[in-house]
Design an enzyme around this catalytic site. Structure first.
Site, short mmCIF file in Angstrom:
data_model
loop_
_atom_site.label_atom_id
_atom_site.label_comp_id
_atom_site.label_asym_id
_atom_site.label_seq_id
_atom_site.Cartn_x
_atom_site.Cartn_y
_atom_site.Cartn_z
N LYS A 98 1.09 -11.71 -46.06
CA LYS A 98 2.04 -11.59 -45.67
C LYS A 98 2.38 -10.90 -44.13
O LYS A 98 2.23 -9.44 -44.67
CB LYS A 98 2.93 -11.86 -46.84
CG LYS A 98 3.60 -13.44 -46.68
CD LYS A 98 4.23 -13.18 -48.06
CE LYS A 98 4.75 -14.26 -48.31
NZ LYS A 98 5.55 -14.30 -49.15
C1 E4P Z 1 7.75 -16.33 -49.95
O1 E4P Z 1 6.96 -16.20 -49.77
C2 E4P Z 1 9.61 -15.91 -50.64
O2 E4P Z 1 8.92 -14.21 -50.47
C3 E4P Z 1 10.34 -15.97 -51.46
O3 E4P Z 1 9.89 -17.78 -51.57
C4 E4P Z 1 11.64 -15.57 -51.03
O4 E4P Z 1 12.47 -15.87 -51.70
P1 E4P Z 1 13.88 -15.76 -52.85
O5 E4P Z 1 15.07 -15.52 -51.68
O6 E4P Z 1 14.66 -15.98 -54.28
O7 E4P Z 1 13.91 -13.43 -53.07
#
Ligand code: E4P
Length: 304
Positions: A98
């Site tokens: 990521k």
């Molecule tokens: C996933 O890839 C993201 O990091 C995650 O869904 C972020 O979610 P949040 O906005 O609830 O922290």
């Protein structure tokens, strides 16, 4: 639509995978922090290398696991991505790295393009990249052009952003009904127009609440997280882009339904929200009445 579980908690990953409906896992530094904090509360220590290896192994081959870098410059992000990939991918062949679309946190910094350059370089090396923190369709287009395998628009955070701008009170799991806000806004606008009949349009005074309600609360034309995903899907379809869209930052089941309607390839969903997808009081009522109606003759069939 594929379903990923959005957590770094091993017990949640294990249970969700055991249900047979999970196609992958996404983590981020905040989710890792939650897993570490939980372990500490239980008096346990986490050895991060073993822990991440367990996550990858639990997901298993064929279920991608997104692991995020922690640095903000291209050089460091590439080093971290290569370390994560070489350490964890060989055994399970499911690691995805990521990378944030933009790592600039300070106006004075000039590293806007480090995310993009990192995505390009790593993709060219054959490392699958999940581009994170996507808040606009434009960012999603650039992520795809840089060679990302996945793009993760943060739907829930966009809803939060717009709701805050509108001055609305909400809890994290609340569904954001932009259409309703728009309807209310239109009514308020009609009232204004009627009460100021005869005045030239340019002199009409709209109070802040009305302006917000009639759509000025939109984020550069984006009215909600669901709309953001719809827009990205439309752009990707227009050009036959192969990057898969992961609807991320999901807060409730209704949002997931709309992501599926929008044709999102994947939704990455927190564990409790996946559980919520199963809930309906009439299902509970139905199972109670079916169980109560089982006649002995029918039961005997299964006892022989
Ligand atoms: C996933 O890839 C993201 O990091 C995650 O869904 C972020 O979610 P949040 O906005 O609830 O922290």
């Amino acid at each position: 639509m594929k379903i990923f579980v959005d957590t770094a908690k091993l017990d949640e990953i294990k249970e969700a995978c055991s249900w047979g409906i999970v196609d992958g896992v996404t983590t981020n530094p905040s989710l890792i922090k939650r897993a570490v904090d939980d372990a500490k509360e239980q008096g346990k220590e986490i050895d991060m290398e073993t822990y991440i290896w367990e996550i990858c192994k639990t997901a298993g081959k064929g279920r991608p696991v997104s692991l995020e870098v922690i640095s903000l410059t291209m050089k460091e992000m590439i080093e971290e991505a290569e370390l994560l990939y070489s350490k964890f991918n060989p055994a399970t062949e499911n690691v995805v790295i990521k990378i944030p679309i933009n790592t600039r946190i300070d106006e004075s910094e000039r590293i806007d393009y480090d995310g993009l350059k990192t995505i390009k370089k790593l993709s060219q090396k054959g490392i699958p990249i999940n581009v994170t923190l996507i808040m606009t369709p434009e960012q999603a287009l650039l992520a795809a052009k840089a060679g990302a395998s996945y793009a993760s628009p943060f739907a829930g955070r966009i809803d939060d952003y717009i709701r805050k701008k509108l001055g609305l009170e909400f809890s994290k799991g609340d569904y954001f009904n932009f259409e309703l806000i728009e309807k209310i806004g239109k009514k308020m606008l009609d009232k204004h127009l009627k009460s100021s009949r005869g005045e030239p349009a340019a002199s009409l005074h709209l109070d802040t609440e009305t302006k917000n309600s009639i759509g000025f609360g939109k984020d550069n034309g984006i009215e909600s997280g669901v709309y953001l995903v719809k827009s990205i899907m439309k752009i990707y379809r227009n050009y036959g882009i192969k990057t898969e869209v992961i609807a991320a930052s999901i807060r409730n089941a209704r949002q997931i339904r709309q992501m599926a309607e929008a044709g999102a390839h994947i939704a990455t969903i927190p564990f409790p929200v996946i559980r919520g997808m199963l809930q309906h009081p009439k299902t509970v009522e139905g199972i109670k009445s079916f169980s109560a109606d089982v006649v002995p003759e029918y039961r005997e069939l299964f006892q022989s």
